[in-house]
Write a protein that holds these residues in place. Structure first.
Motif, PDB file in Angstrom:
ATOM      1  N   VAL A  95       0.844  -1.198   0.000  1.00 17.09           N
ATOM      2  CA  VAL A  95       0.000   0.000   0.000  1.00 17.09           C
ATOM      3  C   VAL A  95       0.876   1.244   0.000  1.00 17.09           C
ATOM      4  CG1 VAL A  95      -1.870   1.221   1.146  1.00 17.09           C
ATOM      5  CG2 VAL A  95      -1.763  -1.280   1.277  1.00 17.09           C
ATOM      6  N   PHE A  96       0.698   2.097  -1.019  1.00 22.96           N
ATOM      7  CA  PHE A  96       1.401   3.369  -1.114  1.00 22.96           C
ATOM      8  C   PHE A  96       0.435   4.490  -0.752  1.00 22.96           C
ATOM      9  CE2 PHE A  96       4.027   0.665  -3.687  1.00 22.96           C
ATOM     10  CZ  PHE A  96       5.316   1.167  -3.570  1.00 22.96           C
ATOM     11  N   CYS A  97       0.808   5.315   0.221  1.00 26.10           N
ATOM     12  CA  CYS A  97      -0.059   6.393   0.667  1.00 26.10           C
ATOM     13  C   CYS A  97       0.629   7.749   0.520  1.00 26.10           C
ATOM     14  CB  CYS A  97      -0.448   6.225   2.139  1.00 26.10           C
ATOM     15  SG  CYS A  97      -1.416   4.746   2.481  1.00 26.10           S
ATOM     16  N   GLY A  98      -0.152   8.736   0.109  1.00 25.64           N
ATOM     17  CA  GLY A  98       0.283  10.116   0.228  1.00 25.64           C
ATOM     18  C   GLY A  98      -0.121  10.645   1.587  1.00 25.64           C
ATOM     19  N   LEU A  99      -0.065  11.959   1.769  1.00 26.85           N
ATOM     20  CA  LEU A  99      -0.371  12.550   3.064  1.00 26.85           C
ATOM     21  C   LEU A  99      -1.748  13.206   3.117  1.00 26.85           C
ATOM     22  CD1 LEU A  99       3.086  14.212   3.903  1.00 26.85           C
ATOM     23  CD2 LEU A  99       2.265  11.918   4.465  1.00 26.85           C
ATOM     24  N   GLY A 100      -2.468  13.177   1.994  1.00 25.05           N
ATOM     25  CA  GLY A 100      -3.795  13.778   1.966  1.00 25.05           C
ATOM     26  C   GLY A 100      -4.877  12.771   2.290  1.00 25.05           C
ATOM     27  N   ASN A 101      -6.109  13.127   1.945  1.00 22.12           N
ATOM     28  CA  ASN A 101      -7.225  12.242   2.279  1.00 22.12           C
ATOM     29  C   ASN A 101      -7.216  10.959   1.462  1.00 22.12           C
ATOM     30  OD1 ASN A 101      -8.148  13.892   4.291  1.00 22.12           O
ATOM     31  ND2 ASN A 101      -9.769  14.846   3.072  1.00 22.12           N
ATOM     32  N   ASN A 102      -6.644  10.986   0.249  1.00 20.90           N
ATOM     33  CA  ASN A 102      -6.497   9.742  -0.492  1.00 20.90           C
ATOM     34  C   ASN A 102      -5.548   8.809   0.242  1.00 20.90           C
ATOM     35  OD1 ASN A 102      -5.068   8.241  -3.170  1.00 20.90           O
ATOM     36  ND2 ASN A 102      -7.294   8.433  -3.206  1.00 20.90           N
ATOM     37  N   GLY A 103      -4.478   9.386   0.807  1.00 17.89           N
ATOM     38  CA  GLY A 103      -3.576   8.593   1.637  1.00 17.89           C
ATOM     39  C   GLY A 103      -4.273   8.064   2.866  1.00 17.89           C
ATOM     40  N   GLY A 104      -5.202   8.851   3.411  1.00 14.14           N
ATOM     41  CA  GLY A 104      -5.994   8.387   4.547  1.00 14.14           C
ATOM     42  C   GLY A 104      -6.824   7.173   4.184  1.00 14.14           C
ATOM     43  N   ASP A 105      -7.424   7.198   2.973  1.00 15.60           N
ATOM     44  CA  ASP A 105      -8.139   6.010   2.494  1.00 15.60           C
ATOM     45  C   ASP A 105      -7.213   4.802   2.468  1.00 15.60           C
ATOM     46  OD1 ASP A 105     -10.509   7.444   2.001  1.00 15.60           O
ATOM     47  OD2 ASP A 105      -9.900   7.949  -0.042  1.00 15.60           O
ATOM     48  N   GLY A 106      -5.996   5.017   1.978  1.00 17.17           N
ATOM     49  CA  GLY A 106      -5.027   3.925   1.902  1.00 17.17           C
ATOM     50  C   GLY A 106      -4.673   3.364   3.261  1.00 17.17           C
ATOM     51  N   LEU A 107      -4.553   4.244   4.264  1.00 18.41           N
ATOM     52  CA  LEU A 107      -4.241   3.786   5.627  1.00 18.41           C
ATOM     53  C   LEU A 107      -5.361   2.915   6.186  1.00 18.41           C
ATOM     54  CD1 LEU A 107      -2.707   7.050   7.143  1.00 18.41           C
ATOM     55  CD2 LEU A 107      -1.476   4.973   6.469  1.00 18.41           C
ATOM     56  N   VAL A 108      -6.613   3.327   5.932  1.00 18.35           N
ATOM     57  CA  VAL A 108      -7.744   2.519   6.399  1.00 18.35           C
ATOM     58  C   VAL A 108      -7.731   1.148   5.717  1.00 18.35           C
ATOM     59  CG1 VAL A 108     -10.255   2.329   6.537  1.00 18.35           C
ATOM     60  CG2 VAL A 108      -9.155   4.554   6.876  1.00 18.35           C
ATOM     61  N   ILE A 109      -7.485   1.138   4.413  1.00 17.75           N
ATOM     62  CA  ILE A 109      -7.432  -0.126   3.671  1.00 17.75           C
ATOM     63  C   ILE A 109      -6.326  -1.026   4.223  1.00 17.75           C
ATOM     64  CG2 ILE A 109      -6.911  -1.135   1.415  1.00 17.75           C
ATOM     65  CD1 ILE A 109      -8.254   1.432   0.209  1.00 17.75           C
ATOM     66  N   ALA A 110      -5.148  -0.435   4.475  1.00 15.83           N
ATOM     67  CA  ALA A 110      -4.030  -1.221   5.018  1.00 15.83           C
ATOM     68  C   ALA A 110      -4.391  -1.809   6.377  1.00 15.83           C
ATOM     69  CB  ALA A 110      -2.790  -0.326   5.138  1.00 15.83           C
ATOM     70  N   ARG A 111      -5.046  -1.008   7.220  1.00 10.30           N
ATOM     71  CA  ARG A 111      -5.422  -1.485   8.556  1.00 10.30           C
ATOM     72  C   ARG A 111      -6.429  -2.625   8.466  1.00 10.30           C
ATOM     73  NH1 ARG A 111      -9.800   0.353  11.194  1.00 10.30           N
ATOM     74  NH2 ARG A 111      -9.764   2.402  10.182  1.00 10.30           N
ATOM     75  N   LEU A 112      -7.453  -2.465   7.604  1.00  8.49           N
ATOM     76  CA  LEU A 112      -8.481  -3.496   7.482  1.00  8.49           C
ATOM     77  C   LEU A 112      -7.914  -4.791   6.903  1.00  8.49           C
ATOM     78  CD1 LEU A 112     -11.448  -1.302   6.181  1.00  8.49           C
ATOM     79  CD2 LEU A 112     -11.153  -2.247   8.481  1.00  8.49           C
ATOM     80  N   LEU A 113      -7.024  -4.678   5.938  1.00  8.36           N
ATOM     81  CA  LEU A 113      -6.383  -5.876   5.382  1.00  8.36           C
ATOM     82  C   LEU A 113      -5.526  -6.586   6.427  1.00  8.36           C
ATOM     83  CD1 LEU A 113      -5.326  -4.467   1.882  1.00  8.36           C
ATOM     84  CD2 LEU A 113      -6.991  -6.298   2.278  1.00  8.36           C
ATOM     85  N   HIS A 114      -4.783  -5.796   7.195  1.00  4.42           N
ATOM     86  CA  HIS A 114      -3.936  -6.364   8.248  1.00  4.42           C
ATOM     87  C   HIS A 114      -4.787  -7.083   9.300  1.00  4.42           C
ATOM     88  CE1 HIS A 114      -0.553  -6.654  11.046  1.00  4.42           C
ATOM     89  NE2 HIS A 114      -1.359  -6.187  11.986  1.00  4.42           N
ATOM     90  N   GLU A 115      -5.895  -6.454   9.703  1.00  2.00           N
ATOM     91  CA  GLU A 115      -6.776  -7.065  10.691  1.00  2.00           C
ATOM     92  C   GLU A 115      -7.425  -8.336  10.162  1.00  2.00           C
ATOM     93  OE1 GLU A 115      -9.429  -3.877  11.556  1.00  2.00           O
ATOM     94  OE2 GLU A 115      -8.043  -2.851  12.929  1.00  2.00           O
ATOM     95  N   ASP A 116      -7.520  -8.444   8.835  1.00  3.02           N
ATOM     96  CA  ASP A 116      -8.099  -9.620   8.196  1.00  3.02           C
ATOM     97  C   ASP A 116      -7.038 -10.680   7.880  1.00  3.02           C
ATOM     98  OD1 ASP A 116     -10.215 -11.113   7.247  1.00  3.02           O
ATOM     99  OD2 ASP A 116     -10.247 -10.164   5.279  1.00  3.02           O
ATOM    100  N   LYS A 117      -5.850 -10.513   8.455  1.00  2.00           N
ATOM    101  CA  LYS A 117      -4.761 -11.495   8.367  1.00  2.00           C
ATOM    102  C   LYS A 117      -4.088 -11.569   6.994  1.00  2.00           C
ATOM    103  CE  LYS A 117      -5.954 -12.527  12.554  1.00  2.00           C
ATOM    104  NZ  LYS A 117      -5.252 -11.860  13.684  1.00  2.00           N
TER     105      LYS A 117
END
Length: 499
Positions: free
Chosen positions: A52-74
């Motif tokens: 997951v590549f994230c910028g620092l704006g809200n699109n990057g925020g979307d990426g952080l949420v996606i990374a967290r949800l994928l990680h929590e899903d193993k």
């Protein structure tokens, strides 16, 4: 489906937050969750590694949420944050704090080794708010993504893609998971290399705002096409289905007018007459016995005379550009007042005689491919200028322009519809001749000229979408478009019954 500008999408976000009484962080979680669910469904193998590549704006925020949800899903998750890609927004910062608690480690921009089918890059560097060229360091990250050979999934838009002007470098996405509505830039020829396939995810933006907000641009997808469809009435007969006249053909080009005429009848009109030179008479009678034939000239048409009273005319396929043929065309246009479908050699004749464009009957349908369009409107520097030229041309001559391409554009004055059906199988000789027949047939059946253009282009593309599931794209020919029209209609009829 309407296509909205970046400003309109941001306004929809704001109203959604206000009217649904949620926070911007809640809306970000909602949008990113939809993207995560698509990724989970598409890549169920837990051995898949998501980079997951994230910028620092809200699109990057979307990426952080996606990374967290994928990680929590193993799933295996590697996270890169492009620290040079602007300044952090509040929602990005809040999601970064949540990510830190999960234990996902930052990767410091090192490209993960590619394993075929096992690495998916999630691009969330820039979103719809990008207004300037990316810095060289960000361009280097984009280049590494493009050269990775991994599957690339961009969130909302491919990073680096501008929504309102030409883009020089951007992520070349296999899939773009875009929120609520498509973006005009996705469907323009200059950007085909950046958007292989756009997936529109419904994130529940304010429905009333989306319904009431004006747009000049629309996406023609299945639902929109189905609404235009006019089913065959139970008491129909060949008289009620109308009479099409197809004019074209010259020595060596009789196949074009044959394809167009057969497509017209197959698309649903009741009768078809073909006006062609005498050299094509035996050919059309043998190829297409359902057609009536009228001849003029030996190897090319010298005069356009016929005794019938057709409901609509399609003209151009294989016509040729002999001086006598050109003169016959101009005389026909002076005498004809109802909308016609114009293709091929007629477009080129008119492009060379622009003073005659004013002879076209109001709301005639012109079907140029890119080179023919350039001859008619003049060259353009980018696709946004092309769109403006199409609209200006349409307004000046009061005609409908069907600009054929991978995503065909149908424009009448300021209203523009971009087609979503079809695939590379349509890149075959005679495809445009078949489209001329289909459009003429729909005019004959009582569709308004603009609806005939929008629906006909969708129907034409739908045949290829069905066919590639049964035969290869490489083996697909213009005759197959005609052969699959029945199945295309059946799909649309099924949708109509299920509405």
């Amino acid at each position: 489906m309407k296509l909205f500008t970046a400003a309109q999408v941001k306004e929809a976000d704001s109203l959604t937050i206000k009217n649904q009484q949620i926070s911007s962080l809640d809306l970000m979680e909602r949008a990113a969750t939809q993207a995560y669910l698509w990724l989970k469904k598409s890549y169920p193998d837990k051995e898949t590694l998501f980079h997951v590549f994230c910028g620092l704006g809200n699109n990057g925020g979307d990426g952080l949420v996606i990374a967290r949800l994928l990680h929590e899903d193993k799933y295996n998750v590697v996270l890169d944050i492009a620290e040079i890609a602007g300044s952090p927004t509040a929602d990005f910062t809040a999601n970064l704090e949540m990510v830190k608690k999960t234990g996902i480690e930052k990767n410091n921009n090192q490209m993960v080794p590619y394993t075929k089918g096992k690495v998916v890059i999630v691009d969330a560097i820039f979103g719809i708010g990008l207004s300037r060229e990316p810095d060289d360091e960000v361009k280097a990250i984009i280049s590494r993504i493009n050269n990775s050979e991994a599957v690339v999934v961009s969130i909302d838009v491919p990073s680096g893609l501008f929504l309102d002007r030409k883009t020089d470098i951007a992520v070349q996405a296999d899939y773009v998971l875009t929120f609520q509505c498509g973006k005009l830039a996705f469907y323009l020829p200059d950007n085909y290399k950046f958007v292989n396939k756009a997936i529109i995810l419904d994130i529940g933006l304010d429905a009333e705002y989306l319904r009431q907000t004006h747009s000049d641009y629309y996406l023609t997808e299945r639902y929109a096409a189905t609404k235009l469809y006019k089913p065959l009435l139970p008491y129909a007969h060949k008289g009620t289905q109308g009479h099409a006249l197809i004019i074209g053909g010259s020595y060596g080009k009789i196949g074009a007018v044959c394809l167009s005429a057969k497509a017209a009848l197959k698309a649903g009109c009741g009768l078809v007459t073909v006006l062609l030179p005498k050299c094509g008479y035996t050919i059309i009678q043998g190829y297409f016995p359902e057609a009536m034939a009228v001849t003029n000239g030996e190897d090319f048409i010298e005069q356009i005379h016929y005794n019938s009273n057709p409901d609509a005319v399609g003209i151009g396929p294989g016509l040729g550009q002999e001086p006598q043929t050109q003169q016959a065309l101009f005389e026909f246009l002076r005498a004809h007042t109802k909308p016609i479908v114009v293709d091929a050699d007629v477009l080129n004749i008119l492009a060379s005689n622009k003073e005659r464009l004013g002879l076209l009957p109001p709301q005639s349908i012109l079907t140029p491919h890119p080179k023919e369009l350039q001859r008619l409107t003049g060259e353009w520097s980018d696709d946004f200028e092309m769109l403006q030229k199409i609209k200006d041309f349409s307004k000046k001559y009061n005609v409908i322009v069907v600009a054929k391409n991978a995503h065909t554009i149908v424009a009448y004055k300021d209203e523009v519809h971009i087609n979503t059906s079809g695939n590379a199988a349509l890149a075959t000789g005679g495809s445009g001749d078949v489209l001329t027949g289909i459009l003429t047939s729909l005019l004959v059946q009582g569709y308004s000229p603009f609806n005939a253009a929008v629906f006909g282009v969708y129907l034409h593309g739908c045949t290829a979408d069905i066919a590639v599931k049964e035969i290869s794209a490489q083996a697909f020919t213009a005759s197959d478009i005609i052969a699959y029209l029945g199945k295309a209609y059946m799909e649309i009829e099924t949708d109509t019954r299920n509405k």
